[in-house]
Design an enzyme around this catalytic site. Structure first.
Site: not given
Ligand code: PGA
Length: 238
Positions: A6, A8, A88, A157
């Site tokens: 992801n 983001k 999310h 998550e």
């Molecule tokens: P991270 O993010 O691996 O940077 O903790 C995971 C996510 O938000 O999907």
């Protein structure tokens, strides 16, 4: 095993150079996808190798029409998107996305043949209150809404583990993902169970050793070639 990166809003056009370092042999027998901001979907289509599918980070609740700024399921479908993240925690918290919103987004995924990855997770305060299992069950049930007998993956998550560098312990992941398995059966969801939250090449072995985990959702570590090294370890460990 399933690995979903992801990006983001932490990528730019130069990030696509990192994808060149990913090798086919790292992804053998791993279903792999990276979700990119919608503006970069055409760039992903040109630059992603065929062993990395393109995913979207969100989908509009609306089908089409006068909804300025929205990216609809039809658009995603036209651009060859396979997976869509829905619910999310960053969107739930920062953009006030409700469980009902998420259920509507799942409807659009179904309408446009996109596979939803439904994200759930509790905050630190919720975990400390010890009511987190009830909270997560309610979050999943309401996010799924009236849908039943659908294909959907679920990503657990914990909010406190995302981007913090502090992943949940194996004991914590196992407890929740075992419950998720039961909840998915109850709700008629057919799909995989992922863990997300500070997954990296050092903790991946332990996480995928859990029999209730079918894959991972990776944020920070998906931006660089660490993504390939994580995928490779998943193959070795699975
Ligand atoms: P991270 O993010 O691996 O940077 O903790 C995971 C996510 O938000 O999907």
């Amino acid at each position: 095993m399933f690995i979903c990166g992801n990006w983001k809003a932490a990528c730019k056009t130069a990030t696509f150079d990192n994808v060149k370092a990913l090798r086919r042999d790292q992804f053998i027998s791993t279903d792999a996808v990276i979700t990119v901001p919608s503006i970069y979907i055409p760039l992903a289509r040109m630059n992603f190798p065929d062993f990395i599918k393109i995913g979207a980070q969100d989908i509009s609740r609306y089908t089409s029409g006068p909804y300025t700024g929205e990216v609809t399921g039809e658009m995603l479908n036209e651009y060859g998107i396979s997976y869509v993240l829905v619910g999310h925690s960053e969107r739930r918290i920062m953009l006030n996305e409700s469980n009902t919103d998420v259920a509507e987004k799942i409807s659009r995924c179904i309408e446009f043949q996109l596979a939803p990855i439904i994200c759930i997770g509790e905050t630190q305060a919720c975990r400390e209150s010890h009511g987190y299992l009830d909270y997560l069950w309610k979050q999943l049930k309401e996010s799924v809404g009236n849908h039943t007998d659908i294909k959907a993956d679920v990503a657990y998550e914990p909010v406190w583990a995302i981007g913090s560098g502090q992943n949940a312990s194996n004991c914590q992941i196992a407890e929740v993902t075992r419950n998720v398995k039961t909840w998915m059966a109850k709700l008629g969801l057919h799909g995989r169970i992922l863990y997300g939250g500070s997954v990296n090449e050092s903790n991946i072995d332990d996480i995928i050793a859990l029999d209730s985990v079918d894959g991972v959702l990776v944020g920070n570590a998906a931006i660089t070639d660490e993504f390939g090294r994580i995928a490779k370890r998943m193959r070795c460990g699975s």
